[in-house]
Design a protein around this motif. Structure first.
Motif, PDB file in Angstrom:
ATOM      1  N   GLY A  59       0.947  -1.214   0.088  1.00 34.46           N
ATOM      2  CA  GLY A  59       0.002  -0.131   0.013  1.00 34.46           C
ATOM      3  C   GLY A  59       0.839   1.338  -0.229  1.00 34.46           C
ATOM      4  N   PHE A  60       1.871   1.255   0.588  1.00 30.87           N
ATOM      5  CA  PHE A  60       3.039   2.409   0.479  1.00 30.87           C
ATOM      6  C   PHE A  60       4.214   2.116  -0.008  1.00 30.87           C
ATOM      7  N   THR A  61       4.651   2.678  -1.057  1.00 28.80           N
ATOM      8  CA  THR A  61       5.820   2.291  -1.688  1.00 28.80           C
ATOM      9  C   THR A  61       6.540   3.610  -2.066  1.00 28.80           C
ATOM     10  N   VAL A  62       7.685   3.618  -2.335  1.00 31.99           N
ATOM     11  CA  VAL A  62       8.294   4.918  -2.866  1.00 31.99           C
ATOM     12  C   VAL A  62       7.742   5.356  -4.267  1.00 31.99           C
ATOM     13  N   ALA A  63       7.663   4.277  -4.811  1.00 26.95           N
ATOM     14  CA  ALA A  63       7.079   4.584  -6.407  1.00 26.95           C
ATOM     15  C   ALA A  63       5.732   5.124  -6.171  1.00 26.95           C
ATOM     16  N   LYS A  64       4.888   4.643  -5.610  1.00 23.35           N
ATOM     17  CA  LYS A  64       3.378   5.017  -5.526  1.00 23.35           C
ATOM     18  C   LYS A  64       3.492   6.585  -4.850  1.00 23.35           C
ATOM     19  N   ALA A  65       3.978   6.890  -3.752  1.00 23.74           N
ATOM     20  CA  ALA A  65       4.419   8.098  -3.076  1.00 23.74           C
ATOM     21  C   ALA A  65       4.790   9.068  -4.002  1.00 23.74           C
ATOM     22  N   PRO A 326       4.180  17.426   0.704  1.00 24.80           N
ATOM     23  CA  PRO A 326       3.102  16.309   0.720  1.00 24.80           C
ATOM     24  C   PRO A 326       3.793  15.591   2.147  1.00 24.80           C
ATOM     25  N   HIS A 327       2.786  14.588   2.603  1.00 28.99           N
ATOM     26  CA  HIS A 327       3.152  13.950   3.622  1.00 28.99           C
ATOM     27  C   HIS A 327       4.481  13.016   3.934  1.00 28.99           C
ATOM     28  N   PRO A 328       4.657  12.425   2.610  1.00 28.89           N
ATOM     29  CA  PRO A 328       6.066  11.643   2.752  1.00 28.89           C
ATOM     30  C   PRO A 328       7.216  12.545   2.211  1.00 28.89           C
ATOM     31  N   PHE A 329       7.310  13.623   2.669  1.00 30.76           N
ATOM     32  CA  PHE A 329       8.487  14.519   2.125  1.00 30.76           C
ATOM     33  C   PHE A 329       9.923  14.133   2.214  1.00 30.76           C
ATOM     34  N   TRP A 330      10.224  13.514   3.287  1.00 30.93           N
ATOM     35  CA  TRP A 330      11.448  12.859   3.552  1.00 30.93           C
ATOM     36  C   TRP A 330      12.027  11.971   2.716  1.00 30.93           C
ATOM     37  N   LEU A 331      11.080  11.361   1.866  1.00 30.66           N
ATOM     38  CA  LEU A 331      11.770  10.536   0.725  1.00 30.66           C
ATOM     39  C   LEU A 331      12.297  11.188  -0.388  1.00 30.66           C
ATOM     40  N   PHE A 332      11.989  12.454  -0.583  1.00 32.74           N
ATOM     41  CA  PHE A 332      12.011  13.021  -1.899  1.00 32.74           C
ATOM     42  C   PHE A 332      13.138  14.512  -1.528  1.00 32.74           C
ATOM     43  N   ASP A 333      13.940  14.723  -2.545  1.00 27.36           N
ATOM     44  CA  ASP A 333      14.520  15.949  -2.661  1.00 27.36           C
ATOM     45  C   ASP A 333      13.567  16.914  -3.455  1.00 27.36           C
ATOM     46  N   PRO A 334      13.605  18.240  -2.935  1.00 29.59           N
ATOM     47  CA  PRO A 334      14.667  18.994  -2.166  1.00 29.59           C
ATOM     48  C   PRO A 334      14.256  18.861  -0.569  1.00 29.59           C
ATOM     49  N   TRP A 335      13.315  18.204  -0.208  1.00 31.20           N
ATOM     50  CA  TRP A 335      12.815  18.361   1.440  1.00 31.20           C
ATOM     51  C   TRP A 335      13.764  17.607   2.084  1.00 31.20           C
ATOM     52  N   PHE A 336      14.476  16.347   1.381  1.00 31.47           N
ATOM     53  CA  PHE A 336      15.226  15.350   2.108  1.00 31.47           C
ATOM     54  C   PHE A 336      16.540  16.107   2.698  1.00 31.47           C
ATOM     55  N   GLU A 337      17.004  16.973   1.891  1.00 31.64           N
ATOM     56  CA  GLU A 337      18.233  17.584   2.435  1.00 31.64           C
ATOM     57  C   GLU A 337      17.955  18.521   3.747  1.00 31.64           C
ATOM     58  N   SER A 338      16.934  19.362   3.625  1.00 34.53           N
ATOM     59  CA  SER A 338      16.700  20.145   4.986  1.00 34.53           C
ATOM     60  C   SER A 338      16.343  19.106   5.909  1.00 34.53           C
ATOM     61  N   THR A 339      15.592  18.150   5.716  1.00 39.12           N
ATOM     62  CA  THR A 339      15.223  17.328   6.831  1.00 39.12           C
ATOM     63  C   THR A 339      16.323  16.502   7.404  1.00 39.12           C
ATOM     64  N   ALA A 340      17.236  16.118   6.744  1.00 41.46           N
ATOM     65  CA  ALA A 340      18.419  15.232   7.209  1.00 41.46           C
ATOM     66  C   ALA A 340      19.401  16.031   7.939  1.00 41.46           C
ATOM     67  N   PHE A 341      19.502  17.453   7.588  1.00 42.84           N
ATOM     68  CA  PHE A 341      20.330  18.788   8.351  1.00 42.84           C
ATOM     69  C   PHE A 341      19.829  18.744   9.385  1.00 42.84           C
ATOM     70  N   TRP A 342      18.535  18.949   9.602  1.00 47.01           N
ATOM     71  CA  TRP A 342      17.741  19.418  11.002  1.00 47.01           C
ATOM     72  C   TRP A 342      17.874  18.028  11.888  1.00 47.01           C
ATOM     73  N   VAL A 343      17.807  17.079  11.260  1.00 47.17           N
ATOM     74  CA  VAL A 343      18.004  15.551  11.990  1.00 47.17           C
ATOM     75  C   VAL A 343      19.549  15.379  12.654  1.00 47.17           C
ATOM     76  N   ASN A 344      20.442  15.525  11.495  1.00 50.78           N
ATOM     77  CA  ASN A 344      21.922  15.497  12.191  1.00 50.78           C
ATOM     78  C   ASN A 344      22.305  16.610  13.282  1.00 50.78           C
ATOM     79  N   ALA A 345      22.107  18.126  13.058  1.00 52.45           N
ATOM     80  CA  ALA A 345      22.180  18.945  13.997  1.00 52.45           C
ATOM     81  C   ALA A 345      21.518  18.796  15.181  1.00 52.45           C
TER      82      ALA A 345
END
Length: 356
Positions: A59-65, A326-345
């Motif tokens: 039901g939830f795959t990267v391709a469908k998202a 969108p809800h699964p933003f963490w899977l996609f650029d450009p949002w992944f980079e900001s998400t990962a930056f905040w997580v690491n910091a």
């Protein structure tokens, strides 16, 4: 379906090629076993075939998202991160095998002279689907920055209802401490990160002060399941707020994802809906918590009160909301980079001074 198949092929070539080869091999073995069943009709072989892997729910795959999100955001791309030199990847490690089948983790570990802080990453998928491979870009990003990152497989609602998956996460944290020497883990500095439904689960594990009864099963009981930090990426922290009940208890959905996980609607098993709400446990003992949210209020359910309680208790927290996402933003650029930056910091800040 043809559209999704083509998108899947393109995405696999870009990001998940190695992982999907492993999955295909597993499915081929499964098909071979099913063929034996058809030919031989052996009930013993039937048991083996369906114990090999968990029930499949795509039901939830990267391709469908991706296909869905791209309609409104045509410039996005699937996030992909390559491991740096010195980062080792150990796949399909068994952390638990006492639930009728083996459950696995993948470990992304950097080389280092001293034990490193670690993160357990929990995928989303409405408690009923998804894969730990969805967390590989974030795991790799964190490993490249000095964290030992562990992606975890856990039982989903088609296989076992709540609290089975939660029990698995507790077992995975204990496994990390039991194997700390093997993977150079600093057992006094372990965080848990989750996305969507995985974020709700991660926050619940972190917020509960003492291990609940369902955490008493599984190996390595002598090890602590306490975590020192929580990262919640677009997951609700209360099932009983009006906005959560509007969506998770929606009578138009038969059943909703939460209903399938709990085995009943809120009116039928309110004690489970309340028990699984991290907001109920927040106090001065709750670990520092990072929230990274989409622009959709549905997935903020309980967040503001959770943060207010942390503030009142003097516990550090951060909140970042990405506009027009969108809800699964963490899977996609450009949002992944900001998400990962905040997580690491955040993790660099709070795990450096964590208590065992």
């Amino acid at each position: 379906m043809a559209k999704y198949k083509r998108i899947e092929e393109l995405l696999l070539q870009k990001v998940f090629k190695v992982r999907m080869i492993e999955i295909v091999r597993k499915r081929l073995r499964w098909l071979i076993m099913v063929s034996v069943i058809v030919c031989c009709g052996s009930p013993f072989v039937v048991g083996l075939a369906f114990a090999a892997d968990s029930p499949v729910n795509d039901g939830f795959t990267v391709a469908k998202a991706f296909a869905k999100a791209q309609k409104e955001h045509p410039g996005i791309a699937v996030a992909g991160v390559a491991p740096s030199a010195g980062v080792s990847v150990s796949r399909d490690l068994v952390y638990r095998d006492d639930v009728g089948r083996a459950l696995h983790v993948d470990v992304f570990a950097p080389k280092g002279d001293k034990p490193a802080p670690a993160v357990l990453l929990v995928h989303g998928g409405g408690w009923m689907s998804g894969s730990r491979s969805h967390q590989e870009p974030m795991a790799t990003y964190l490993a490249n920055r000095g964290f030992v990152a562990v992606t975890v497989e856990y039982r989903l609602s088609p296989e076992a209802r709540y609290p089975a998956g939660m029990s698995d996460l507790y077992a995975a944290v204990r496994w990390m401490r039991a194997k700390a020497a093997n993977y150079n883990i600093d057992s006094s500095a372990i965080a848990i990160l989750g996305c969507s439904s995985g974020a709700q689960m991660a926050t619940l594990l972190g917020a509960i002060k003492t291990s609940p009864e369902y955490a008493q099963g599984g190996p390595y009981q002598a090890q602590s399941s306490k975590v020192q930090a929580i990262v919640n990426i677009d997951g609700i922290v209360s099932f009983t707020t009006p906005v959560a009940l509007k969506y998770e208890n929606d009578p138009a959905k038969k059943p909703s994802a939460a209903e399938a996980w709990f085995g009943g609607r809120y009116q039928q098993v309110p004690e489970l809906w309340e028990q699984a709400s991290p907001l109920a446990y927040v106090d001065k003992h709750t670990p520092p918590t990072l929230f990274i949210n989409s622009s959709q209020p549905r997935f903020h359910a309980g967040r503001d009160e959770y943060v207010a309680r942390l503030d009142g208790a003097g516990v550090y927290s951060e909140v970042h909301t990405l506009p027009n996402t969108p809800h699964p933003f963490w899977l996609f650029d450009p949002w992944f980079e900001s998400t990962a930056f905040w997580v690491n910091a955040f993790l660099q800040r709070v795990l450096a001074s964590s208590d065992p």
